[in-house]
Design an enzyme around this catalytic site. Structure first.
Site, PDB file in Angstrom:
ATOM      1  N   PRO A  39       0.788  -1.225   0.000  1.00 46.81           N
ATOM      2  CA  PRO A  39       0.000   0.000   0.000  1.00 46.81           C
ATOM      3  C   PRO A  39       0.823   1.281   0.000  1.00 46.81           C
ATOM      4  CG  PRO A  39      -0.157  -1.137   2.112  1.00 46.81           C
ATOM      5  CD  PRO A  39       0.524  -2.068   1.164  1.00 46.81           C
ATOM      6  N   ASN A  40       0.303   2.237  -0.764  1.00 46.93           N
ATOM      7  CA  ASN A  40       0.821   3.609  -0.877  1.00 46.93           C
ATOM      8  C   ASN A  40       2.084   3.730  -1.728  1.00 46.93           C
ATOM      9  OD1 ASN A  40      -1.177   4.958   0.794  1.00 46.93           O
ATOM     10  ND2 ASN A  40      -0.270   3.827   2.490  1.00 46.93           N
TER      11      ASN A  40
ATOM     12  N   TYR B 149      11.820   8.393   0.749  1.00 47.64           N
ATOM     13  CA  TYR B 149      11.641   7.354  -0.278  1.00 47.64           C
ATOM     14  C   TYR B 149      12.256   7.695  -1.628  1.00 47.64           C
ATOM     15  CZ  TYR B 149       8.364   5.641   3.201  1.00 47.64           C
ATOM     16  OH  TYR B 149       7.816   5.176   4.369  1.00 47.64           O
TER      17      TYR B 149
ATOM     18  N   GLU C 194      12.686  -9.907   0.701  1.00 44.68           N
ATOM     19  CA  GLU C 194      11.948  -8.761   1.250  1.00 44.68           C
ATOM     20  C   GLU C 194      12.745  -7.493   0.915  1.00 44.68           C
ATOM     21  OE1 GLU C 194      11.701  -8.856   5.513  1.00 44.68           O
ATOM     22  OE2 GLU C 194      10.559  -6.981   5.625  1.00 44.68           O
TER      23      GLU C 194
ATOM     24  N   ASN D  30       7.971  -5.859  -1.537  1.00 45.95           N
ATOM     25  CA  ASN D  30       7.989  -4.723  -0.617  1.00 45.95           C
ATOM     26  C   ASN D  30       6.562  -4.607  -0.083  1.00 45.95           C
ATOM     27  OD1 ASN D  30       8.028  -2.409   0.827  1.00 45.95           O
ATOM     28  ND2 ASN D  30       9.071  -1.157  -0.719  1.00 45.95           N
TER      29      ASN D  30
ATOM     30  N   ARG E 290      13.802   3.624  12.069  1.00 44.09           N
ATOM     31  CA  ARG E 290      12.691   4.593  12.062  1.00 44.09           C
ATOM     32  C   ARG E 290      11.820   4.392  13.316  1.00 44.09           C
ATOM     33  NH1 ARG E 290      10.048   4.362   6.305  1.00 44.09           N
ATOM     34  NH2 ARG E 290       9.034   6.218   7.148  1.00 44.09           N
TER      35      ARG E 290
ATOM     36  N   ARG F 257       5.465  12.232  -2.677  1.00 45.89           N
ATOM     37  CA  ARG F 257       5.461  12.682  -1.275  1.00 45.89           C
ATOM     38  C   ARG F 257       6.675  12.094  -0.576  1.00 45.89           C
ATOM     39  NH1 ARG F 257       0.440  13.348   1.216  1.00 45.89           N
ATOM     40  NH2 ARG F 257       1.753  14.010   2.936  1.00 45.89           N
TER      41      ARG F 257
ATOM     42  N   ALA G 230       3.509  -1.026   4.554  1.00 48.38           N
ATOM     43  CA  ALA G 230       3.061  -1.072   5.963  1.00 48.38           C
ATOM     44  C   ALA G 230       2.625  -2.474   6.392  1.00 48.38           C
ATOM     45  CB  ALA G 230       1.936  -0.074   6.177  1.00 48.38           C
TER      46      ALA G 230
ATOM     47  N   HIS H  83      12.978  -3.158   1.031  1.00 45.83           N
ATOM     48  CA  HIS H  83      12.515  -1.852   1.516  1.00 45.83           C
ATOM     49  C   HIS H  83      13.391  -0.757   0.942  1.00 45.83           C
ATOM     50  CE1 HIS H  83       9.703  -3.635   4.256  1.00 45.83           C
ATOM     51  NE2 HIS H  83      10.655  -4.464   4.644  1.00 45.83           N
TER      52      HIS H  83
END
Ligand code: CA2
Length: 152
Positions: free
Chosen positions: A11-12, A24, A99, A75, A108, A19, A78, A101
């Protein structure tokens, strides 16, 4: 012909480049897809590249990759930190799972320190921005080549 490497995005991630570039980066998900598509050709593989904001759709893509793919880069965004459904789907897959990221979640917020997906993955690549994807592809291709040598 090799089966494709599935690259799944949570998601996102469709908002990448629009943004929070300080976290990112400036590349869009389309830029990352194009770069992976170009890069993987030299290894003799193709990719299937998907993004979804819906947990169940990501589970469906993982189930598709089980039989139609040769490896999974994921990825989960969330869902990394929350999804038992994605963990269970990945546990049912007998393929290399990397995996991915963009950021380094461990440095974080504390809620990002936990990854359900890591417990089902062969390995994790994080913190290299968009390069994490191409590093992940390299890792998947190495694992596939080691597996096929072991079968010879
Ligand atoms: O670093 C990563 O790749 C993450 O998987 C990104 C997720 C985050 O929840 C993980 O902890 C680490 C967030 C993806 C959201 O992407 C956005 C992109 C642009 C603007 C807003 C969100």
């Amino acid at each position: 012909m090799n089966k494709p490497i599935y690259i799944l995005n949570g998601p996102n991630l469709n908002l990448l480049g629009q943004r929070e570039p300080e976290i990112y980066g400036y590349k869009t998900l389309g830029d990352i897809e194009n770069s992976c598509r170009d890069n993987v050709k030299k290894f003799g593989y193709d990719i299937v590249f998907k993004q979804s904001n819906i947990e169940g759709e990501i589970v469906d893509y993982i189930q598709e990759a089980r039989t139609a793919g040769c490896a999974i880069l994921i990825n989960p965004a969330a869902y990394t930190h929350t999804s038992v459904a994605i963990y269970d789907a990945l546990k049912a897959v007998d393929l290399p799972i990397i995996e991915i990221h963009l950021s380094q979640p461990a440095t974080r917020e504390s809620f990002r320190a936990q990854s359900y997906v890591a417990q089902a993955a062969t390995g994790t690549i994080s913190g290299f921005g968009a390069d994490s994807y191409n590093l992940g592809l390299q890792a998947a291709v190495n694992l596939l080549s080691n597996t096929s040598k072991a079968k010879r």
